[in-house]
Design a protein around this motif. Structure first.
Motif, short mmCIF file in Angstrom:
data_model
loop_
_atom_site.label_atom_id
_atom_site.label_comp_id
_atom_site.label_asym_id
_atom_site.label_seq_id
_atom_site.Cartn_x
_atom_site.Cartn_y
_atom_site.Cartn_z
N LEU A 135 -35.05 27.25 -9.06
CA LEU A 135 -34.36 26.05 -8.57
C LEU A 135 -34.74 24.83 -9.41
CD1 LEU A 135 -34.54 26.50 -4.70
CD2 LEU A 135 -32.61 26.95 -6.22
N ALA A 136 -36.02 24.77 -9.81
CA ALA A 136 -36.47 23.64 -10.64
C ALA A 136 -35.75 23.63 -11.99
CB ALA A 136 -37.98 23.70 -10.85
N GLU A 137 -35.40 24.81 -12.46
CA GLU A 137 -34.64 24.90 -13.73
C GLU A 137 -33.17 24.56 -13.54
OE1 GLU A 137 -35.10 28.93 -15.08
OE2 GLU A 137 -37.27 28.73 -15.33
N GLY A 138 -32.76 24.37 -12.28
CA GLY A 138 -31.36 24.04 -12.01
C GLY A 138 -30.43 25.23 -12.03
N ARG A 139 -31.00 26.44 -11.95
CA ARG A 139 -30.15 27.63 -11.96
C ARG A 139 -29.70 27.98 -10.55
NH1 ARG A 139 -33.14 32.49 -14.70
NH2 ARG A 139 -31.12 33.46 -14.28
N PRO A 140 -28.50 28.56 -10.40
CA PRO A 140 -28.07 29.01 -9.08
C PRO A 140 -28.89 30.23 -8.65
CG PRO A 140 -26.41 29.58 -10.73
CD PRO A 140 -27.50 28.81 -11.45
N ALA A 141 -29.40 30.18 -7.43
CA ALA A 141 -30.27 31.25 -6.95
C ALA A 141 -29.70 31.82 -5.65
CB ALA A 141 -31.67 30.70 -6.72
N LEU A 142 -29.85 33.11 -5.50
CA LEU A 142 -29.30 33.80 -4.33
C LEU A 142 -30.36 34.68 -3.68
CD1 LEU A 142 -26.66 34.57 -2.73
CD2 LEU A 142 -26.39 36.46 -4.35
N LEU A 143 -30.49 34.57 -2.37
CA LEU A 143 -31.34 35.47 -1.59
C LEU A 143 -30.44 36.38 -0.77
CD1 LEU A 143 -33.96 33.08 0.10
CD2 LEU A 143 -33.96 33.97 -2.24
N GLU A 144 -30.69 37.67 -0.79
CA GLU A 144 -29.98 38.61 0.08
C GLU A 144 -31.02 39.10 1.07
OE1 GLU A 144 -29.66 42.12 1.60
OE2 GLU A 144 -29.65 42.78 -0.50
N ILE A 145 -30.98 38.55 2.28
CA ILE A 145 -32.04 38.81 3.26
C ILE A 145 -31.45 39.02 4.65
CG2 ILE A 145 -33.80 37.56 1.94
CD1 ILE A 145 -33.37 35.16 3.75
N ASP A 146 -32.31 39.39 5.61
CA ASP A 146 -31.80 39.61 6.96
C ASP A 146 -31.73 38.27 7.71
OD1 ASP A 146 -34.44 39.13 7.90
OD2 ASP A 146 -34.10 40.51 9.55
N LEU A 147 -31.18 38.35 8.91
CA LEU A 147 -30.93 37.14 9.69
C LEU A 147 -32.20 36.37 10.05
CD1 LEU A 147 -28.79 35.52 11.19
CD2 LEU A 147 -29.16 37.04 13.15
N GLN A 148 -33.25 37.11 10.39
CA GLN A 148 -34.51 36.44 10.75
C GLN A 148 -35.02 35.62 9.57
OE1 GLN A 148 -37.35 39.49 12.62
NE2 GLN A 148 -35.90 40.75 11.51
N GLY A 149 -34.90 36.22 8.38
CA GLY A 149 -35.33 35.52 7.17
C GLY A 149 -34.47 34.30 6.90
N ALA A 150 -33.13 34.46 7.11
CA ALA A 150 -32.21 33.33 6.88
C ALA A 150 -32.58 32.16 7.79
CB ALA A 150 -30.78 33.77 7.11
N ARG A 151 -32.95 32.47 9.03
CA ARG A 151 -33.33 31.39 9.96
C ARG A 151 -34.60 30.68 9.50
NH1 ARG A 151 -31.72 35.17 14.84
NH2 ARG A 151 -29.66 34.35 15.24
N GLN A 152 -35.53 31.45 8.96
CA GLN A 152 -36.76 30.82 8.46
C GLN A 152 -36.46 29.91 7.29
OE1 GLN A 152 -40.01 33.67 7.72
NE2 GLN A 152 -39.09 34.98 9.27
N VAL A 153 -35.58 30.37 6.38
CA VAL A 153 -35.24 29.53 5.23
C VAL A 153 -34.53 28.26 5.70
CG1 VAL A 153 -33.96 29.39 3.05
CG2 VAL A 153 -35.11 31.52 3.67
N ARG A 154 -33.67 28.39 6.72
CA ARG A 154 -32.97 27.21 7.21
C ARG A 154 -33.96 26.20 7.79
NH1 ARG A 154 -28.51 28.45 11.23
NH2 ARG A 154 -30.29 28.40 12.62
N ALA A 155 -35.04 26.71 8.42
CA ALA A 155 -36.03 25.80 8.99
C ALA A 155 -36.79 25.05 7.90
CB ALA A 155 -37.01 26.59 9.86
N THR A 156 -37.06 25.72 6.77
CA THR A 156 -37.87 25.06 5.73
C THR A 156 -37.02 24.45 4.62
OG1 THR A 156 -38.15 27.19 4.63
CG2 THR A 156 -39.91 26.50 6.10
N MET A 157 -35.82 25.00 4.39
CA MET A 157 -34.95 24.48 3.32
C MET A 157 -33.54 24.28 3.88
SD MET A 157 -36.26 26.87 0.18
CE MET A 157 -35.66 25.84 -1.14
N PRO A 158 -33.36 23.29 4.76
CA PRO A 158 -32.05 23.12 5.40
C PRO A 158 -30.94 22.75 4.42
CG PRO A 158 -33.52 21.31 5.97
CD PRO A 158 -34.34 22.31 5.22
N GLN A 159 -31.34 22.32 3.22
CA GLN A 159 -30.34 21.96 2.21
C GLN A 159 -29.74 23.18 1.53
OE1 GLN A 159 -33.56 21.78 1.99
NE2 GLN A 159 -34.31 22.14 -0.09
N ALA A 160 -30.28 24.36 1.81
CA ALA A 160 -29.72 25.58 1.23
C ALA A 160 -28.34 25.85 1.83
CB ALA A 160 -30.66 26.76 1.48
N PHE A 161 -27.62 26.78 1.22
CA PHE A 161 -26.25 27.09 1.63
C PHE A 161 -26.26 28.49 2.24
CE2 PHE A 161 -21.86 28.43 0.24
CZ PHE A 161 -21.16 27.57 1.05
#
Ligand code: 5GP
Length: 204
Positions: A106-132
């Motif tokens: 992300l610091a390099e400005g590259r598009p990054a993708l996580l393929e994860i389960d729903l529990q993980g997605a909720r955790q990312v939303r809690a810590t990185m709400p700016q994610a898509f």
């Protein structure tokens, strides 16, 4: 597309390059297949390699599909705060996203993708709400059940467990910025890529 508009309280709709995109959805919807299609056709998109305590399947390469680790190594990574998120999936094995690799990309400005389960997605939303946040869904629950049974890599008890998980996970669609129907892998991948604000002309 969810609500016919990609703008939600989570963010500004079309993501900027270098923004994190999280792809989640129910079991056997084909997240892994879409991720594999991204890896093959869109090398410009960086795909996170998760750590997992599950054993490798035939054809899976350590460091490419997953980092396969033992329980002690996973414990050490969680205690050291090295995982951006982690979860026990299907009540069995642990899976997690190594934090540093994501931050570097992300610091390099590259598009990054996580393929994860729903529990993980909720955790990312809690810590990185700016994610898509993108929800991959089947054309119907019946189709999901067909895919679940057709895969044939799990025993019947495991399939039943995964189906229960899938029904609960289908209800999570409203938590996501957009939904993509996985009616055809190539089409769904291209829709994901265009949702990420990237041009599908990069495809080859
Ligand atoms: P499989 O064992 O079939 O490769 O994956 C099982 C599930 O684990 C899939 O739903 C996949 O999205 C999820 N998964 C893979 N990596 C991660 C991760 O790093 N974190 C979380 N929370 N789930 C993951």
């Amino acid at each position: 597309m969810f609500g016919g508009d990609v703008t939600t309280e989570h963010g500004s709709g079309v993501p900027r390059p270098g923004r994190l995109t999280v792809l989640a959805g129910p079991t056997a919807v084909g997240k892994g297949t879409v991720a594999a299609d991204i890896r093959r056709r869109y090398p410009a998109i960086w795909l996170s390699v998760s750590v997992t305590t599950r054993p490798s399947r035939p054809g899976e390469i350590d460091g490419v599909h997953y980092h396969f680790v033992d329980e002690a190594t996973f414990d050490a990574m969680t205690s050291a705060g090295e995982l951006l998120e982690w979860a026990v999936v299907h009540g069995r094995h642990r899976y997690g996203t190594p934090r540093r690799a994501v931050e570097e990309v992300l610091a390099e400005g590259r598009p990054a993708l996580l393929e994860i389960d729903l529990q993980g997605a909720r955790q990312v939303r809690a810590t990185m709400p700016q994610a898509f946040f993108v929800f991959l869904k089947p054309p119907s629950l019946d189709e999901l059940v067909r895919r679940l049974v057709g895969r044939g890599t799990e025993d019947s008890e495991e399939r039943a467990r995964r189906l229960r998980t899938a029904e609960v996970e289908m209800a999570a669609e409203a938590e996501f910025d957009v939904s993509i129907v996985n009616d055809n892998v190539r089409r769904a991948t291209d829709e994901l890529v265009s949702c990420m604000g990237l041009t599908t002309a990069e495809s080859h």
